[in-house]
Design a protein around this motif. Sequence first.
Motif, PDB file in Angstrom:
ATOM      1  N   ARG A 371     -41.025 -27.834  33.855  1.00 54.40           N
ATOM      2  CA  ARG A 371     -39.733 -28.344  34.347  1.00 54.40           C
ATOM      3  C   ARG A 371     -39.571 -29.810  33.944  1.00 54.40           C
ATOM      4  O   ARG A 371     -40.505 -30.602  34.034  1.00 54.40           O
ATOM      5  CB  ARG A 371     -39.648 -28.209  35.866  1.00 54.40           C
ATOM      6  N   LEU A 372     -38.337 -30.153  33.570  1.00 54.52           N
ATOM      7  CA  LEU A 372     -38.060 -31.525  33.153  1.00 54.52           C
ATOM      8  C   LEU A 372     -37.875 -32.459  34.353  1.00 54.52           C
ATOM      9  O   LEU A 372     -38.242 -33.629  34.296  1.00 54.52           O
ATOM     10  CB  LEU A 372     -36.804 -31.571  32.273  1.00 54.52           C
ATOM     11  N   GLY A 373     -37.235 -31.968  35.429  1.00 56.49           N
ATOM     12  CA  GLY A 373     -37.008 -32.800  36.614  1.00 56.49           C
ATOM     13  C   GLY A 373     -36.107 -33.995  36.319  1.00 56.49           C
ATOM     14  O   GLY A 373     -36.379 -35.121  36.741  1.00 56.49           O
ATOM     15  N   MET A 374     -35.002 -33.781  35.609  1.00 52.23           N
ATOM     16  CA  MET A 374     -34.095 -34.865  35.204  1.00 52.23           C
ATOM     17  C   MET A 374     -32.836 -34.902  36.068  1.00 52.23           C
ATOM     18  O   MET A 374     -32.194 -33.865  36.290  1.00 52.23           O
ATOM     19  CB  MET A 374     -33.685 -34.686  33.735  1.00 52.23           C
ATOM     20  N   ASP A 375     -32.473 -36.112  36.506  1.00 49.53           N
ATOM     21  CA  ASP A 375     -31.210 -36.284  37.225  1.00 49.53           C
ATOM     22  C   ASP A 375     -30.014 -36.008  36.311  1.00 49.53           C
ATOM     23  O   ASP A 375     -28.999 -35.444  36.739  1.00 49.53           O
ATOM     24  CB  ASP A 375     -31.096 -37.707  37.764  1.00 49.53           C
ATOM     25  N   THR A 376     -30.119 -36.441  35.073  1.00 50.72           N
ATOM     26  CA  THR A 376     -28.957 -36.421  34.184  1.00 50.72           C
ATOM     27  C   THR A 376     -28.432 -35.018  33.932  1.00 50.72           C
ATOM     28  O   THR A 376     -27.218 -34.831  33.763  1.00 50.72           O
ATOM     29  CB  THR A 376     -29.311 -37.084  32.837  1.00 50.72           C
ATOM     30  N   THR A 377     -29.308 -34.044  33.866  1.00 52.76           N
ATOM     31  CA  THR A 377     -28.840 -32.666  33.609  1.00 52.76           C
ATOM     32  C   THR A 377     -28.026 -32.137  34.791  1.00 52.76           C
ATOM     33  O   THR A 377     -26.998 -31.479  34.596  1.00 52.76           O
ATOM     34  CB  THR A 377     -30.027 -31.736  33.335  1.00 52.76           C
ATOM     35  N   LEU A 378     -28.505 -32.442  35.990  1.00 55.97           N
ATOM     36  CA  LEU A 378     -27.795 -31.994  37.187  1.00 55.97           C
ATOM     37  C   LEU A 378     -26.501 -32.776  37.379  1.00 55.97           C
ATOM     38  O   LEU A 378     -25.461 -32.201  37.749  1.00 55.97           O
ATOM     39  CB  LEU A 378     -28.706 -32.155  38.407  1.00 55.97           C
ATOM     40  N   GLN A 379     -26.525 -34.039  37.106  1.00 54.86           N
ATOM     41  CA  GLN A 379     -25.321 -34.871  37.217  1.00 54.86           C
ATOM     42  C   GLN A 379     -24.231 -34.386  36.246  1.00 54.86           C
ATOM     43  O   GLN A 379     -23.040 -34.402  36.578  1.00 54.86           O
ATOM     44  CB  GLN A 379     -25.675 -36.330  36.927  1.00 54.86           C
ATOM     45  N   TYR A 380     -24.641 -33.963  35.059  1.00 58.79           N
ATOM     46  CA  TYR A 380     -23.673 -33.470  34.077  1.00 58.79           C
ATOM     47  C   TYR A 380     -22.929 -32.256  34.604  1.00 58.79           C
ATOM     48  O   TYR A 380     -21.696 -32.171  34.512  1.00 58.79           O
ATOM     49  CB  TYR A 380     -24.382 -33.120  32.762  1.00 58.79           C
ATOM     50  N   SER A 381     -23.661 -31.304  35.168  1.00 54.03           N
ATOM     51  CA  SER A 381     -23.023 -30.067  35.626  1.00 54.03           C
ATOM     52  C   SER A 381     -22.139 -30.301  36.841  1.00 54.03           C
ATOM     53  O   SER A 381     -21.120 -29.609  37.012  1.00 54.03           O
ATOM     54  CB  SER A 381     -24.079 -29.015  35.959  1.00 54.03           C
ATOM     55  N   LEU A 382     -22.506 -31.284  37.672  1.00 62.07           N
ATOM     56  CA  LEU A 382     -21.730 -31.542  38.891  1.00 62.07           C
ATOM     57  C   LEU A 382     -20.601 -32.533  38.654  1.00 62.07           C
ATOM     58  O   LEU A 382     -19.663 -32.613  39.458  1.00 62.07           O
ATOM     59  CB  LEU A 382     -22.659 -32.062  39.990  1.00 62.07           C
ATOM     60  N   GLY A 383     -20.670 -33.278  37.567  1.00 59.42           N
ATOM     61  CA  GLY A 383     -19.622 -34.241  37.260  1.00 59.42           C
ATOM     62  C   GLY A 383     -19.669 -35.480  38.133  1.00 59.42           C
ATOM     63  O   GLY A 383     -18.660 -36.178  38.265  1.00 59.42           O
ATOM     64  N   ARG A 384     -20.818 -35.813  38.690  1.00 58.23           N
ATOM     65  CA  ARG A 384     -20.978 -37.011  39.521  1.00 58.23           C
ATOM     66  C   ARG A 384     -22.432 -37.485  39.458  1.00 58.23           C
ATOM     67  O   ARG A 384     -23.347 -36.706  39.155  1.00 58.23           O
ATOM     68  CB  ARG A 384     -20.589 -36.712  40.962  1.00 58.23           C
ATOM     69  N   LYS A 385     -22.631 -38.740  39.771  1.00 54.68           N
ATOM     70  CA  LYS A 385     -23.958 -39.326  39.697  1.00 54.68           C
ATOM     71  C   LYS A 385     -24.759 -39.143  40.977  1.00 54.68           C
ATOM     72  O   LYS A 385     -25.978 -39.061  40.955  1.00 54.68           O
ATOM     73  CB  LYS A 385     -23.869 -40.811  39.361  1.00 54.68           C
ATOM     74  N   GLN A 386     -24.084 -39.177  42.107  1.00 50.08           N
ATOM     75  CA  GLN A 386     -24.783 -39.075  43.382  1.00 50.08           C
ATOM     76  C   GLN A 386     -25.278 -37.639  43.632  1.00 50.08           C
ATOM     77  O   GLN A 386     -24.516 -36.687  43.533  1.00 50.08           O
ATOM     78  CB  GLN A 386     -23.866 -39.503  44.525  1.00 50.08           C
ATOM     79  N   LEU A 387     -26.566 -37.505  43.913  1.00 45.43           N
ATOM     80  CA  LEU A 387     -27.184 -36.208  44.168  1.00 45.43           C
ATOM     81  C   LEU A 387     -27.824 -36.222  45.563  1.00 45.43           C
ATOM     82  O   LEU A 387     -28.336 -37.244  46.020  1.00 45.43           O
ATOM     83  CB  LEU A 387     -28.260 -35.908  43.120  1.00 45.43           C
ATOM     84  N   ASP A 388     -27.822 -35.090  46.193  1.00 49.06           N
ATOM     85  CA  ASP A 388     -28.517 -34.968  47.471  1.00 49.06           C
ATOM     86  C   ASP A 388     -29.526 -33.825  47.382  1.00 49.06           C
ATOM     87  O   ASP A 388     -29.637 -33.139  46.372  1.00 49.06           O
ATOM     88  CB  ASP A 388     -27.528 -34.773  48.624  1.00 49.06           C
ATOM     89  N   ARG A 389     -30.261 -33.617  48.500  1.00 48.33           N
ATOM     90  CA  ARG A 389     -31.298 -32.601  48.513  1.00 48.33           C
ATOM     91  C   ARG A 389     -30.739 -31.217  48.232  1.00 48.33           C
ATOM     92  O   ARG A 389     -31.379 -30.410  47.544  1.00 48.33           O
ATOM     93  CB  ARG A 389     -32.016 -32.636  49.856  1.00 48.33           C
ATOM     94  N   LYS A 390     -29.572 -30.925  48.744  1.00 48.01           N
ATOM     95  CA  LYS A 390     -28.962 -29.609  48.532  1.00 48.01           C
ATOM     96  C   LYS A 390     -28.720 -29.366  47.054  1.00 48.01           C
ATOM     97  O   LYS A 390     -28.966 -28.253  46.543  1.00 48.01           O
ATOM     98  CB  LYS A 390     -27.663 -29.517  49.319  1.00 48.01           C
ATOM     99  N   ASP A 391     -28.230 -30.367  46.360  1.00 50.57           N
ATOM    100  CA  ASP A 391     -27.991 -30.231  44.922  1.00 50.57           C
ATOM    101  C   ASP A 391     -29.300 -29.939  44.185  1.00 50.57           C
ATOM    102  O   ASP A 391     -29.339 -29.084  43.289  1.00 50.57           O
ATOM    103  CB  ASP A 391     -27.382 -31.513  44.366  1.00 50.57           C
ATOM    104  N   MET A 392     -30.325 -30.622  44.567  1.00 54.11           N
ATOM    105  CA  MET A 392     -31.601 -30.509  43.865  1.00 54.11           C
ATOM    106  C   MET A 392     -32.331 -29.208  44.193  1.00 54.11           C
ATOM    107  O   MET A 392     -33.241 -28.808  43.461  1.00 54.11           O
ATOM    108  CB  MET A 392     -32.479 -31.718  44.192  1.00 54.11           C
ATOM    109  N   ASP A 393     -31.950 -28.541  45.293  1.00 53.49           N
ATOM    110  CA  ASP A 393     -32.570 -27.276  45.670  1.00 53.49           C
ATOM    111  C   ASP A 393     -31.790 -26.047  45.200  1.00 53.49           C
ATOM    112  O   ASP A 393     -32.235 -24.917  45.416  1.00 53.49           O
ATOM    113  CB  ASP A 393     -32.719 -27.202  47.194  1.00 53.49           C
ATOM    114  N   ASP A 394     -30.669 -26.270  44.530  1.00 53.31           N
ATOM    115  CA  ASP A 394     -29.807 -25.150  44.108  1.00 53.31           C
ATOM    116  C   ASP A 394     -30.325 -24.571  42.791  1.00 53.31           C
ATOM    117  O   ASP A 394     -30.061 -25.094  41.705  1.00 53.31           O
ATOM    118  CB  ASP A 394     -28.376 -25.636  43.984  1.00 53.31           C
ATOM    119  N   ALA A 395     -31.035 -23.454  42.876  1.00 56.94           N
ATOM    120  CA  ALA A 395     -31.601 -22.816  41.677  1.00 56.94           C
ATOM    121  C   ALA A 395     -30.553 -22.089  40.855  1.00 56.94           C
ATOM    122  O   ALA A 395     -30.791 -21.762  39.685  1.00 56.94           O
ATOM    123  CB  ALA A 395     -32.711 -21.860  42.091  1.00 56.94           C
TER     124      ALA A 395
END
Length: 478
Positions: A371-395
């Motif tokens: 696993r890469l564990g990158m913020d940027t990949t998740l931020q891209y799909s959500l269209g925002r920079k701020q991430l929370d635990r729920k976002d990071m747990d969404d498989a």
Amino acid sequence: MPQHGQYPQQGYEQQQQQVQQQQQVQRPAPHRQAPAPEPVAGPGPDGIDWEAEAAALEAGGAPAAAGHEPQAEPEEWDGHHEDGAYLEEEPQQEAGFLGGQDDSREAKKKRKESGKKAGRRNGGACLLVALVLLGAMGGAGWWGYGFYQDHFGPPPDFAGDGTGSVQVEVAKGEVGGQIGLKLKKAGVVKSVDAFTKACDAEPKCRAVQYGFYVMKKEMSAASAVKAFVDQMGGASLVLPEGLNSTEIYAKIDDKLKLQKGTTANVAKAQVNELGLPAYANGNIEGFLWPTKYNIADGMKPEDLLKQMVKNATEKYAALDGQAASVNLKNGYEVVIEASILQREGNNPTDFAKMAKTIQNRLAAGGEINHRLGMDTTLQYSLGRKQLDRKDMDDASNKYNTYINPGLPPTPISNPGDDALQAVLHPADGKWLYFIAMDPSTTRFAETSKEHYANVEEFCKNAGEGFDKDRGHCTGKKS
């Protein structure tokens, strides 16, 4: 006169002597007569007056035998004597060397025919020589004209302002001759020399700015130079590396003075007409190549998008053959990894170490589990920079590299050459973590403990709290 008959026995010896004497008499040429016996007074035993015959021969006339009608032509000698004996004929010569000319009718006829043939041959030869000379003169004239055109005449050129539309890219550092060659290949100008000559005459053309130019086909060289100069003096759009498609759409709307969202809608509606390769699966992200684009009057957003896609596709054409060297499946995965580098990194000098870190994580098992564990990949799909635990747990989110192993399904930005080359030529190291501390500094670590210390320092400098369990900033002010 009997043919080949025997003479009467009476007077045979005398007749034989006459025959021998007659053989010494000069025979007329070219037709030889049968040797005649020495003439005697009055008719001989055969009823012929040989004396009269001899006199006639000396006078050049035809012999007239007594009791016989005059012959129009003397009969040719058949090689036999009157007594039937065969005499070998000497070779005939029409006119011997330094000898007299044969004026017989047959000889004259032969000379006349020979003259006609010689005349025809001479006439044909003269005609052939004349044609060769005319051809040589014509060829020399054509060669001379071509030589003059090549060395002193104007270079080939179209006339007028041209028709249609074609896009031509000018790369950094290219000059008149190089630009002229691109224009000729694109059908814009007729010759490189014509464009170079026209460009040399226009001072502004000597500093052509790089980027894309919208030209017409079959333009005169002067018109092509004017089009370059006009577009250099007009508006342009510069796209830096690392922007995503949404950010680029906004820049195009602004530059073309369009309502917000216009370019995004065009890209969505015309995605199949923009020239994307099949492996992109209809996703334009990663194919909006970052460079400078000249803006012409009346340009539409699809014009710019097509230029960007074409440029990116050409850049990526050779990546498939290089992907295996860094354990990637294909060229598209090279683009995906480069897009993450471009989005994560602040300093291109760190790209090679970042690329190695990503490749080490993709290969690592255990706690990392590929696993890469990158913020940027998740931020891209959500269209925002701020991430929370729920976002990071969404498989279910395929771009959530905290949960899902491997690369995300598509690029997350539009990378440039530096990022692509870093992926293909990574540094040598065992790093498993990195974090950009500021725009000019990236820290690398081989263990999670070292990395968490770096993250905590980063969160503190940003004024945020630190989640020790996840090694991540909380996004809330501390």
